[in-house]
Design an enzyme around this catalytic site. Structure first.
Site, short mmCIF file in Angstrom:
data_model
loop_
_atom_site.label_atom_id
_atom_site.label_comp_id
_atom_site.label_asym_id
_atom_site.label_seq_id
_atom_site.Cartn_x
_atom_site.Cartn_y
_atom_site.Cartn_z
N GLU A 93 0.81 -1.21 0.00
CA GLU A 93 0.00 0.00 0.00
C GLU A 93 0.85 1.27 0.00
O GLU A 93 0.32 2.37 -0.23
CB GLU A 93 -0.94 0.01 1.21
CG GLU A 93 -2.09 -0.98 1.07
CD GLU A 93 -3.07 -0.92 2.22
OE1 GLU A 93 -2.69 -0.40 3.28
OE2 GLU A 93 -4.21 -1.39 2.04
N GLU A 124 5.79 -22.06 8.22
CA GLU A 124 6.21 -21.23 9.35
C GLU A 124 7.21 -21.95 10.24
O GLU A 124 7.95 -21.31 11.00
CB GLU A 124 5.01 -20.78 10.17
CG GLU A 124 4.33 -21.89 10.97
CD GLU A 124 3.21 -21.33 11.82
OE1 GLU A 124 3.33 -21.44 13.05
OE2 GLU A 124 2.24 -20.80 11.28
#
Length: 321
Positions: A93, A124
């Site tokens: 963004e 992970e």
């Protein structure tokens, strides 16, 4: 991926507030929708205070990031699952909002880009993959680990390798006792407590991390001179809404008519900083462009990081029109 008995003993022995049962929500499955929603929202309200308590470390993180980018390095977000996706969201963004892309901010998600939409099993837990990633970082970089538990192996591997490469490191976690906190330069530890639904860190923990990242990246952009006052002057006008915003921003900054602001912006080739300097100084676009180049954005210029005020003052003092 199967686990050994030792693996399970390690997992069961983990301690994190987000994994504890919330005594205020043990009866949520018996509540009508209105009461259930009110309870969730009441828990969310506590997140704001928890994030505010971490203001000091966040400010330290901002200073580290500004130094890294000013030195030609990057800020790297490293995470998995919800935490990692929030890093991706924050980084991408910045391009339309401040015209800042991967040359300054980059997000790395365990499992790769595909993990943005679908969980990648075991990603992970792969400390080796994290270390391989961390070996790509350099001494001018800042590597920010994002993990609610504060112990994700992928993140830990990346941070360890980054340290070996001389990079600055940081951690954003919602576990005050995060195991990785002791090995980083800056630890932002937000105590959000147990979740509404036990272990569901997409809730309060994620909200806290989103607030921290919003604050962090926004403050970095301001200190890098991407705003004039509270107005975005590096916005990339890629659609009609953003094109209108650039003109409206010039009107708000200068109190001049929209038509004039739009005309000067066009003369400036869409360069908002140049148009802003020209309008504030009452100068030609050519003179404004020279002044804007003479006073480029500089975080070391504490009271005018964008250089706009300095450029206007130079033009006004020289009587240039």
């Amino acid at each position: 991926m199967s686990r050994t008995d030792n693996d399970w003993r390690e997992v069961i022995g983990l301690r994190s507030p987000t994994e504890e049962r919330n005594p205020r929500t043990v009866e949520i499955d018996q509540l009508p929708a209105r009461e259930l929603v009110a309870l969730v929202m009441a828990e969310d309200r506590s997140v704001l205070d928890a994030v505010a308590a971490a203001a000091g470390p966040v400010a330290q993180l901002v200073e580290r990031a500004v130094r890294a980018i000013a030195a030609g390095g990057r800020v790297h977000y490293v995470g998995s699952g919800t935490s990692g996706r929030l890093g991706v969201l924050d980084a991408v963004e910045l391009l339309p909002t401040y015209d800042v892309g991967e040359e300054a901010f980059r997000a790395h998600l365990a499992g790769g880009e595909g993990a943005m939409m679908l969980a990648v099993e075991g990603a992970e837990d792969d400390a080796g993959a994290g270390r391989t990633l961390g070996e790509q970082f350099g001494p001018d970089d800042l590597v920010v680990g994002l993990t609610a538990s504060g112990r994700t192996p992928f993140v830990g591997g990346a941070l360890a390798a980054a340290r070996d490469r001389g990079a600055a490191t940081a951690l954003v976690s919602t576990n005050p006792a995060a195991p990785l906190a002791g090995s980083v330069d800056v630890a932002v530890l937000v105590d959000t407590g147990p979740e509404v639904v036990t272990g569901s860190t997409r809730m309060k923990a994620a909200t806290a991390q989103k607030l921290v990242l919003n604050t962090f990246s926004t403050a970095v952009m301001v200190r890098l001179g991407k705003t004039y006052s509270n107005l975005m002057i590096e916005v990339r006008p890629t659609n009609q809404k953003l094109r209108a915003r650039t003109v409206r921003m010039l009107v708000q900054a200068t109190d001049q008519e929209p038509a004039r602001c739009a005309r000067v912006l066009e003369e400036a080739g869409g360069r908002v900083r140049v148009a802003l300097v020209a309008l504030l100084a009452g100068s030609t676009v050519e003179a404004a462009a020279r002044a804007a180049e003479e006073f480029p954005p500089d975080p070391a210029r504490a009271d005018d990081p964008a250089g706009v005020r300095s450029a206007v003052a130079a033009l006004s003092g020289a009587g240039v029109r």
